[in-house]
Design an enzyme around this catalytic site. Structure first.
Site, PDB file in Angstrom:
ATOM      1  N   ARG A   1      -4.472   0.657  -1.845  1.00 50.94           N
ATOM      2  CA  ARG A   1      -3.937  -0.705  -1.942  1.00 50.94           C
ATOM      3  C   ARG A   1      -3.402  -0.938  -3.348  1.00 50.94           C
ATOM      4  NH1 ARG A   1      -8.516  -3.499  -0.108  1.00 50.94           N
ATOM      5  NH2 ARG A   1      -8.111  -2.978   2.050  1.00 50.94           N
TER       6      ARG A   1
ATOM      7  N   GLN B   1       0.811  -1.220   0.000  1.00 47.82           N
ATOM      8  CA  GLN B   1       0.000   0.000   0.000  1.00 47.82           C
ATOM      9  C   GLN B   1       0.840   1.264   0.000  1.00 47.82           C
ATOM     10  OE1 GLN B   1      -1.244   0.496   4.479  1.00 47.82           O
ATOM     11  NE2 GLN B   1      -1.635  -1.623   3.855  1.00 47.82           N
TER      12      GLN B   1
HETATM   13 ZN    ZN Z   1       0.660   2.156   6.020  1.00 49.69          ZN
END
Ligand code: ZN
Length: 314
Positions: free
Chosen positions: A191, A94
Site C-alpha cells: 500500500r 497500491q
Molecule cells: Zn491490485
C-alpha cells in the site's frame, strides 16, 4: 466422467466494499462486501466444487490430487485467481511485486500481475494507473512530500474497458467501479497511499512504502492492449490479453456454438445473462454470477443462450 465444475464463491468484507455484488444473485455477508473470490485455490479464500463427483472438494486439493483435470501441470499451485470487486469507495493506491521479489520476500508467494474487465462503473469514473516520476529519487520525493495529484496518473474508464496491470504498476480502483479481475494467485499488496483514511477504531491502515518503492516500475510503462475480435458460430470472441501469466477472452454468446479445447482447461465467469452448456448429452444451465472450470478432457461441448462470459486460462 469429466464434467464442468461449478464453484462456490468466497466473500471478503473490505472497508471500501458495498452491496453491488448482490446483482450477481449472491447472498452477501455484509453491506461492506468488497470482493468475491470466484475461482481460487489461494489459502486466504478457497473455492469449493458444488456439483458432481468432486462436490465439496476445494480447488487446491483438486489441483494436487487430480492433476489430470488440468493437463498434469508442472506448477505446485493453481496459478490463477478470478475475483469480482465492488469498489464502493476508492481503494488504496497500491503496487504488487513480481514472482522473483515475492518468492524472496513473501514466503514463496507468487507475484501479482492482474487485469481488469470493467463490468460497470458510474458516469465519468476514473482510476489510478501509473505514475509520473522519471527516476526513483523523484518517486521517493513525491511520496515523502505527499504530492499525490502530481505523482499519480488518472485515466477515464467506462463499462467494457479492459486493463492489463503488470506487477510493478501503481494502481487503484476508484469509487463506483465493478470489475472482474483475473490475476496470479497471490494476496501480496504493497500500500502506497490510503487517502489518510481511518477505520472504525480510528486507526490508519499500514503502508508498505519501502517495498512499494522497491518494486515500482520507473518510469511507468504503458501497456497498450489491442483486442482482437473473432466470430465462432454464434459467439463473438474478443481476445483481451495474452501474457506470460494468463490469456483472457470475452465470449459474447447469442445463439449456440460448439467448442472443443484439447489439453487446455478453462475458467469461465458469467457476467451477464444466462445460458446452458451441453456436454455428453447432459445440460448444465448457468446464469450471471456463476463460475465454472472446464477441465482438460471435457472434449466437445456446446454453449447456448444469451450471455457474456469472461474466459481465461494460464
Ligand atoms: Zn491490485
Amino acid at each position: 466422467m469429466v464434467q464442468p465444475l461449478f464453484l462456490k464463491p468466497v466473500f471478503k468484507e473490505r472497508i471500501w466494499g458495498g452491496t453491488a455484488l448482490k446483482e450477481f444473485g449472491y447472498t452477501l455477508p455484509s453491506d461492506k462486501t468488497g470482493e468475491c473470490w470466484a475461482i481460487s485455490a489461494h489459502p486466504n479464500g478457497l473455492s469449493e466444487v458444488e456439483n458432481g463427483s468432486f462436490k465439496g472438494k476445494t480447488l487446491d486439493k483438486l489441483w494436487k490430487e487430480n492433476p489430470e483435470l488440468f493437463g498434469n501441470p508442472q506448477g505446485k499451485v493453481f496459478p490463477l485467481l478470478t475475483k469480482i470487486l465492488d469498489a464502493n469507495m476508492d481503494l488504496s493506491v497500491q503496487v504488487h511485486p513480481d514472482d522473483g521479489y515475492a518468492m524472496a520476500n513473501e514466503n514463496g508467494e507468487l507475484g501479482k500481475t492482474e487485469c481488469w474487465y470493467i463490468i460497470d462503473c458510474k458516469e465519468d469514473a476514473d482510476m489510478i494507473f501509473g505514475h509520473n516520476a522519471k527516476t526513483k529519487e523523484e518517486l521517493v520525493a513525491q511520496i515523502v512530500e505527499g504530492n499525490w495529484n502530481e505523482l499519480l496518473r488518472r485515466v477515464k474508464i467506462k463499462p467494457g474497458d479492459f486493463f492489463y496491470v503488470p506487477s510493478g504498476t501503481i494502481h487503484a480502483l476508484c469509487e463506483g467501479t465493478l470489475v472482474l479481475e483475473t490475476q496470479q494467485s497471490s494476496d501480496t499488496t504493497y500500500r502506497v497511499y490510503d487517502y489518510d483514511r481511518k477505520d472504525d477504531q480510528g486507526n490508519l491502515r499500514d503502508l508498505h512504502l519501502e517495498k512499494a518503492i522497491d518494486v515500482t516500475t520507473i518510469p511507468h510503462q504503458n501497456s497498450t492492449i489491442v483486442a482482437n475480435v473473432e466470430k465462432k458460430g454464434d459467439t463473438e470472441i474478443t481476445a483481451l490479453v495474452q501474457s506470460d501469466f494468463f490469456s483472457v477472452y470475452k465470449w459474447n454468446v447469442k445463439g449456440s456454438t460448439t467448442f472443443s479445447f484439447a489439453g487446455q482447461h478453462l475458467l469461465l465467469s458469467v457476467i451477464k445473462g444466462e445460458g446452458s452448456l451441453m456436454h455428453n448429452g447432459e445440460s448444465y444451465s448457468f446464469r450471471k454470477g456463476n463460475h465454472v472450470i472446464l477441465p482438460v478432457g471435457l472434449g466437445e461441448f456446446e454453449v447456448s443462450g444469451e450471455c457474456e462470459l469472461i474466459v481465461s486460462h494460464p
